[in-house]
Design a protein around this motif. Structure first.
Motif, PDB file in Angstrom:
ATOM      1  N   PRO A 209       7.496  -6.221  -6.727  1.00  0.00           N
ATOM      2  CA  PRO A 209       6.348  -6.642  -7.527  1.00  0.00           C
ATOM      3  C   PRO A 209       5.114  -5.772  -7.296  1.00  0.00           C
ATOM      4  CG  PRO A 209       6.392  -7.944  -5.546  1.00  0.00           C
ATOM      5  CD  PRO A 209       7.560  -6.977  -5.469  1.00  0.00           C
ATOM      6  N   PHE A 210       5.295  -4.611  -6.646  1.00  0.00           N
ATOM      7  CA  PHE A 210       4.144  -3.858  -6.164  1.00  0.00           C
ATOM      8  C   PHE A 210       3.536  -2.863  -7.138  1.00  0.00           C
ATOM      9  CE2 PHE A 210       6.568  -4.971  -2.300  1.00  0.00           C
ATOM     10  CZ  PHE A 210       5.664  -5.893  -1.800  1.00  0.00           C
ATOM     11  N   GLY A 211       4.316  -2.251  -7.998  1.00  0.00           N
ATOM     12  CA  GLY A 211       3.693  -1.274  -8.877  1.00  0.00           C
ATOM     13  C   GLY A 211       4.637  -0.630  -9.865  1.00  0.00           C
ATOM     14  N   VAL A 212       4.019   0.142 -10.736  1.00  0.00           N
ATOM     15  CA  VAL A 212       4.722   0.882 -11.773  1.00  0.00           C
ATOM     16  C   VAL A 212       3.896   2.119 -12.087  1.00  0.00           C
ATOM     17  CG1 VAL A 212       3.595  -0.407 -13.638  1.00  0.00           C
ATOM     18  CG2 VAL A 212       5.800   0.681 -14.055  1.00  0.00           C
ATOM     19  N   THR A 213       4.578   3.184 -12.457  1.00  0.00           N
ATOM     20  CA  THR A 213       3.873   4.387 -12.869  1.00  0.00           C
ATOM     21  C   THR A 213       4.673   5.095 -13.938  1.00  0.00           C
ATOM     22  OG1 THR A 213       2.634   6.291 -12.050  1.00  0.00           O
ATOM     23  CG2 THR A 213       4.870   6.057 -11.228  1.00  0.00           C
TER      24      THR A 213
ATOM     25  N   THR B 185       0.833  -1.210   0.000  1.00  0.00           N
ATOM     26  CA  THR B 185       0.000   0.000   0.000  1.00  0.00           C
ATOM     27  C   THR B 185       0.861   1.252   0.000  1.00  0.00           C
ATOM     28  OG1 THR B 185      -1.780  -1.171   1.124  1.00  0.00           O
ATOM     29  CG2 THR B 185      -1.833   1.239   1.229  1.00  0.00           C
ATOM     30  N   ALA B 186       1.914   1.259   0.810  1.00  0.00           N
ATOM     31  CA  ALA B 186       2.813   2.421   0.867  1.00  0.00           C
ATOM     32  C   ALA B 186       3.497   2.658  -0.477  1.00  0.00           C
ATOM     33  CB  ALA B 186       3.847   2.228   1.977  1.00  0.00           C
ATOM     34  N   VAL B 187       3.964   1.596  -1.111  1.00  0.00           N
ATOM     35  CA  VAL B 187       4.627   1.731  -2.418  1.00  0.00           C
ATOM     36  C   VAL B 187       3.641   2.241  -3.465  1.00  0.00           C
ATOM     37  CG1 VAL B 187       5.663   0.447  -4.335  1.00  0.00           C
ATOM     38  CG2 VAL B 187       6.448   0.049  -1.995  1.00  0.00           C
ATOM     39  N   ARG B 188       2.483   1.642  -3.535  1.00  0.00           N
ATOM     40  CA  ARG B 188       1.503   2.047  -4.551  1.00  0.00           C
ATOM     41  C   ARG B 188       1.041   3.487  -4.334  1.00  0.00           C
ATOM     42  NH1 ARG B 188      -0.972  -3.816  -3.851  1.00  0.00           N
ATOM     43  NH2 ARG B 188       0.349  -4.875  -5.369  1.00  0.00           N
ATOM     44  N   PHE B 189       0.828   3.845  -3.089  1.00  0.00           N
ATOM     45  CA  PHE B 189       0.441   5.216  -2.771  1.00  0.00           C
ATOM     46  C   PHE B 189       1.511   6.208  -3.215  1.00  0.00           C
ATOM     47  CE2 PHE B 189       1.032   8.643   0.418  1.00  0.00           C
ATOM     48  CZ  PHE B 189      -0.034   9.440   0.042  1.00  0.00           C
ATOM     49  N   THR B 190       2.771   5.924  -2.918  1.00  0.00           N
ATOM     50  CA  THR B 190       3.837   6.869  -3.274  1.00  0.00           C
ATOM     51  C   THR B 190       4.072   6.916  -4.781  1.00  0.00           C
ATOM     52  OG1 THR B 190       5.526   5.193  -2.746  1.00  0.00           O
ATOM     53  CG2 THR B 190       4.987   6.811  -1.027  1.00  0.00           C
ATOM     54  N   LEU B 191       3.856   5.813  -5.479  1.00  0.00           N
ATOM     55  CA  LEU B 191       3.936   5.855  -6.942  1.00  0.00           C
ATOM     56  C   LEU B 191       2.831   6.740  -7.510  1.00  0.00           C
ATOM     57  CD1 LEU B 191       4.800   2.134  -7.767  1.00  0.00           C
ATOM     58  CD2 LEU B 191       6.278   4.129  -8.147  1.00  0.00           C
ATOM     59  N   GLU B 192       1.628   6.616  -6.968  1.00  0.00           N
ATOM     60  CA  GLU B 192       0.529   7.480  -7.411  1.00  0.00           C
ATOM     61  C   GLU B 192       0.824   8.943  -7.080  1.00  0.00           C
ATOM     62  OE1 GLU B 192      -3.071   5.991  -5.629  1.00  0.00           O
ATOM     63  OE2 GLU B 192      -3.171   4.290  -7.006  1.00  0.00           O
ATOM     64  N   GLU B 193       1.403   9.177  -5.917  1.00  0.00           N
ATOM     65  CA  GLU B 193       1.727  10.548  -5.518  1.00  0.00           C
ATOM     66  C   GLU B 193       2.779  11.141  -6.448  1.00  0.00           C
ATOM     67  OE1 GLU B 193       1.141  13.950  -3.291  1.00  0.00           O
ATOM     68  OE2 GLU B 193      -0.037  12.112  -3.311  1.00  0.00           O
TER      69      GLU B 193
END
Length: 133
Positions: free
Chosen positions: A61-65, A37-45
């Motif tokens: 494996p958590f996200g990409v932006t 959640t922290a990784v995805r939130f900061t990528l969105e931010e």
């Protein structure tokens, strides 16, 4: 065009604060759900603060932006890529580690002429995160 958030900002910030609390206490790392959640939130931010499509930031494996204004890629591997682990990513976005230092140490892989995201991080300082606790 505003990004579409999948993580509620309050929930994301709480997860980031929990991660910071764990890392400051030298405890075991936060649970996988909190970390994700922290990784995805900061990528969105990051995508929200540096809107664009010229750099792809990957935290497997958590996200990409995609972020940062400039030429957009449409097919294949993007020309400007930043990739790192979740732990290093969160250290960078909270100011515990400078982007340039992580890059020099090999903790971050960055390719392309626009892959320097140091103008956009940290996203939060320790003082900002501690102010909400």
């Amino acid at each position: 065009m505003a990004i579409r958030r999948r993580i509620d900002p309050d929930e994301g910030r709480n997860a980031l604060e929990m991660w910071v609390a764990h890392s400051e206490a030298d405890a075991t790392t936060a649970d996988r759900s909190t970390l994700a959640t922290a990784v995805r939130f900061t990528l969105e931010e990051l995508a929200s603060r540096a809107e664009g499509n010229s750099v792809e930031v990957r935290v497997p494996p958590f996200g990409v932006t995609q972020c940062i204004p400039g030429p957009r890629h449409t097919r294949g591997t993007p020309p400007n890529v930043v990739e790192t682990s979740a732990q290093v990513w969160l250290e960078i976005v909270t100011g515990k580690t400078e982007f340039s230092a992580a890059l020099a140490e090999g903790a971050v892989d960055a390719s392309g002429t626009r892959a320097d995201i140091s103008d956009f991080v940290p996203l939060y300082t320790s003082a900002e995160l501690e102010g909400r606790r």
